[in-house]
Write a protein that holds these residues in place. Structure first.
Motif, PDB file in Angstrom:
ATOM      1  N   MET A 152      40.285  30.028  37.381  1.00 20.80           N
ATOM      2  CA  MET A 152      41.350  30.855  37.933  1.00 20.80           C
ATOM      3  C   MET A 152      42.309  31.246  36.833  1.00 20.80           C
ATOM      4  SD  MET A 152      41.170  31.480  41.025  1.00 20.80           S
ATOM      5  CE  MET A 152      40.121  31.121  42.361  1.00 20.80           C
ATOM      6  N   HIS A 185      43.917  23.876  47.668  1.00 26.90           N
ATOM      7  CA  HIS A 185      43.353  24.007  46.328  1.00 26.90           C
ATOM      8  C   HIS A 185      44.371  24.488  45.296  1.00 26.90           C
ATOM      9  CE1 HIS A 185      39.906  24.110  49.024  1.00 26.90           C
ATOM     10  NE2 HIS A 185      39.138  23.792  48.009  1.00 26.90           N
ATOM     11  N   PHE A 210      43.720  25.340  41.305  1.00 27.62           N
ATOM     12  CA  PHE A 210      43.728  26.736  40.888  1.00 27.62           C
ATOM     13  C   PHE A 210      44.745  26.966  39.777  1.00 27.62           C
ATOM     14  CE2 PHE A 210      42.221  28.442  45.280  1.00 27.62           C
ATOM     15  CZ  PHE A 210      40.941  28.022  44.991  1.00 27.62           C
ATOM     16  N   GLU A 270      43.478  25.749  36.390  1.00 25.06           N
ATOM     17  CA  GLU A 270      42.502  26.674  35.816  1.00 25.06           C
ATOM     18  C   GLU A 270      43.168  27.964  35.364  1.00 25.06           C
ATOM     19  OE1 GLU A 270      38.447  25.178  38.007  1.00 25.06           O
ATOM     20  OE2 GLU A 270      39.402  26.978  38.799  1.00 25.06           O
ATOM     21  N   ARG A 319      40.226  28.962  32.279  1.00 24.68           N
ATOM     22  CA  ARG A 319      38.806  28.604  32.344  1.00 24.68           C
ATOM     23  C   ARG A 319      38.553  27.699  33.542  1.00 24.68           C
ATOM     24  NH1 ARG A 319      38.184  23.315  30.159  1.00 24.68           N
ATOM     25  NH2 ARG A 319      39.940  22.657  28.848  1.00 24.68           N
ATOM     26  N   ALA A 320      37.307  27.650  33.964  1.00 25.51           N
ATOM     27  CA  ALA A 320      36.935  26.795  35.086  1.00 25.51           C
ATOM     28  C   ALA A 320      36.990  25.336  34.663  1.00 25.51           C
ATOM     29  CB  ALA A 320      35.543  27.150  35.576  1.00 25.51           C
ATOM     30  N   PHE A 380      37.343  22.711  37.609  1.00 23.17           N
ATOM     31  CA  PHE A 380      36.963  21.933  38.787  1.00 23.17           C
ATOM     32  C   PHE A 380      35.897  22.638  39.616  1.00 23.17           C
ATOM     33  CE2 PHE A 380      41.439  20.981  37.819  1.00 23.17           C
ATOM     34  CZ  PHE A 380      41.348  19.615  37.611  1.00 23.17           C
ATOM     35  N   THR A 381      34.998  23.352  38.982  1.00 16.71           N
ATOM     36  CA  THR A 381      33.971  24.101  39.690  1.00 16.71           C
ATOM     37  C   THR A 381      33.195  23.201  40.651  1.00 16.71           C
ATOM     38  OG1 THR A 381      33.716  25.566  37.791  1.00 16.71           O
ATOM     39  CG2 THR A 381      31.958  25.576  39.427  1.00 16.71           C
ATOM     40  N   GLY A 382      33.209  23.577  41.922  1.00  9.65           N
ATOM     41  CA  GLY A 382      32.467  22.823  42.932  1.00  9.65           C
ATOM     42  C   GLY A 382      33.113  21.527  43.355  1.00  9.65           C
ATOM     43  N   ARG A 404      45.382  36.964  35.373  1.00  3.35           N
ATOM     44  CA  ARG A 404      44.061  36.962  34.756  1.00  3.35           C
ATOM     45  C   ARG A 404      43.952  37.855  33.544  1.00  3.35           C
ATOM     46  NH1 ARG A 404      42.353  36.621  40.220  1.00  3.35           N
ATOM     47  NH2 ARG A 404      41.597  34.528  40.620  1.00  3.35           N
TER      48      ARG A 404
END
Length: 282
Positions: free
Chosen positions: A1, A42, A46, A49, A54-55, A57-59, A191
């Motif tokens: 995010m 979340h 978020f 990130e 950068r990612a 906590f993906t998943g 972003r």
């Protein structure tokens, strides 16, 4: 995010005489340590990130994440973000919460520059002050001087007005106790250029200039124990380090040797620090 620009200006209280920290001067260096708390959802993950771009906590399920430490480099700034369990989503026993907060102390020694309390602006709990109270009990009232409320959302613009948020009496009370420090943070807007991240750091800089970094007897004790453990690890690795430095001398020209030696020594230092933090945190 990612994080966002265009957030409303933060109103800061009149500047008081600054209190110098005994640990480091009351200005931010190129390193920044932040402890992250959240109420639910979340948003906290978020925001992490978003800041790091950068990612991380993906998943991952926010209901299962305990205290984690994530580091990254943003232009001219090394950032360490210590995420703690969400204070509502986790069904933590008292002793488990204390254990996780102890980890947060170890991971942010000698003390955080800021504490961020992340909320969903569309779903601010009616008992939001009660949710934050365990942190005040654990760290002491002084933690409020270092706390900033971050209202994280993903949209381009926040649909709800800030006035409607402040109708929540507990939110208003928490905001007052935090010196009116808050930031509306749009992931979508951040972003492209990370403008909101820069704005967040500017506000943290003001807080550090006024109060220094946060510390108390627990941070001081943890820092001493970590430094002692680092020294033990350093002594244990002397032979390993000496052997590697000899290898570097063989592999690199004089021109490159200094740079490679510095890089290797920094790697060893970070490894020792992380091992020491984990051992003291247990």
């Amino acid at each position: 995010m990612a994080a966002a620009e265009g957030a409303p200006a933060v109103q800061w209280p009149a500047k008081r005489t600054r209190r110098r920290s005994l640990i480091e001067p009351p200005t931010m260096s190129t390193s920044l340590r932040i402890i992250m708390f959240g109420s639910s959802g979340h948003q906290q993950l978020f925001l992490t990130e978003s800041i790091l771009q950068r990612a991380v906590f993906t998943g991952a399920d926010p209901h299962t994440i305990l205290t984690t430490k994530t580091s990254g480099e943003i232009p001219e700034k090394k950032v360490t973000l210590v995420n703690t369990p969400n204070l509502v989503d986790h069904d933590l026993f008292h002793y488990t919460l204390k254990k996780e907060l102890k980890k947060a102390v170890c991971f942010s020694c000698p003390g955080p520059h800021a504490v961020l309390f992340t909320l969903n602006p569309s779903e601010i709990p009616s008992n939001v002050y009660d949710i934050y109270k365990p942190l005040v009990r654990y760290f002491g009232d002084q933690i409020l001087k270092y706390t900033m409320i971050v209202l994280y959302h993903e949209e381009e613009e926040l649909s709800e007005s800030e006035d409607s948020m402040k109708e929540n009496k507990q939110f208003k009370k928490l905001l007052e106790d935090c010196g009116q420090r808050y930031l509306v943070f749009s992931g979508m807007k951040n972003r492209s250029e990370g403008e909101m991240t820069r704005q967040l750091f500017e506000e943290i800089e003001k807080m550090v200039a006024e109060h220094g970094i946060f510390s108390n007897s627990e941070f001081e004790d943890a820092d001493k124990r970590i430094r002692k453990e680092e020294k033990i690890l350093q002594d244990h690795r002397k032979k390993e380090v000496s052997t590697m430095l000899e290898e570097l001398k063989k592999k690199h020209s004089q021109e490159d040797l200094g740079r490679e030696t510095e890089r290797y020594e920094e790697k060893i230092r970070l490894e020792n620090r992380e091992k020491a933090e984990m051992q003291i945190a247990e």
